[in-house]
Scaffold this active site. Structure first.
Site, PDB file in Angstrom:
ATOM      1  CG  ASP A  87      65.923  40.976  33.446  1.00  0.00           C
ATOM      2  OD1 ASP A  87      65.131  40.962  32.517  1.00  0.00           O
ATOM      3  OD2 ASP A  87      66.693  41.307  33.841  1.00  0.00           O
ATOM      4  CG  ASP A 113      56.772  40.186  26.564  1.00  0.00           C
ATOM      5  OD1 ASP A 113      57.219  40.696  25.698  1.00  0.00           O
ATOM      6  OD2 ASP A 113      55.447  40.150  26.747  1.00  0.00           O
TER       7      ASP A 113
END
Length: 205
Positions: A87, A113
């Site tokens: 993250d 992503d």
């Protein structure tokens, strides 16, 4: 005792304050509903709405381009270092995107992503995309970040958001298939390729 007129003014002022507080809270909730909580970028739903609005309200002769980018080997990074660090990498990428793109550009975390960007096209397009690509290649805490990117032009490659997305997605697949860490513009040779994100048969990134 408080005079009736002053009491009325006091109550009126309280009502105005409450209304302003509600208006502020509603605005905050609206903005939160449009944002991805990890990166602060627009979420998928807000992005689709914004791009659709641009395509339907644009004037004849205006152009745009859609970029889909994917952090290479992100799954392995997540598996090795954990989702919390993953993250942090996504947030780092989002900040790099804010630096690389203009304020009026639409920046989105699509999911996982994958990121999506919509910008109005400009002169020296190839150079601009090349510069953006280089700006987004960076290091985070000593780890080299590489990306793959697919680019599709509106209205040259597609007229609707869905079709434009599919073209950019196929260009992303071409980048992934040819070794990653590169960008590809969509062209007709990609029509029969698989895609990464489109809701058709896809190949894992």
């Amino acid at each position: 005792s408080i005079e009736p007129e002053k009491e009325y003014l006091f109550a009126y002022a309280q009502d105005i304050t409450r209304l302003k507080q509600m208006e502020y809270k509603n605005k905050e909730l609206f903005l939160q509903s449009r944002r991805d909580p990890v990166t602060g970028l627009c979420n998928r739903v807000a992005t689709e709405q914004d791009i659709d609005e641009y395509l339907h309200s644009s004037q004849r002769g205006e152009e745009g381009l859609l970029l889909i980018l994917d952090v290479d080997f992100f799954k392995s990074f997540n598996d090795n270092y954990g989702h919390a660090v993953g993250d942090e990498v996504l947030a780092f990428m989002a900040e790099a995107m804010r630096t690389a793109f203009r304020k009026e550009d639409i920046l989105c975390r699509w999911g996982g992503d994958e990121f999506l960007i919509f910008i109005s096209s400009e002169e020296a397009l190839e150079k601009r995309i090349n510069d953006i690509f280089k700006e987004l290649l960076d290091q985070y805490e000593g780890f080299q970040i590489s990306i793959s990117m697919g680019v599709a032009l509106w209205p040259r490659h597609a007229l609707t958001y869905e079709a434009l997305f599919h073209c950019a997605d196929q260009a992303l697949y071409a980048s992934k298939r040819s070794g990653k860490n590169k960008y590809s513009f969509y062209d007709e040779t990609m029509q029969n390729m698989l895609s990464i994100l489109s809701p058709i048969e896809s190949d894992p990134s």
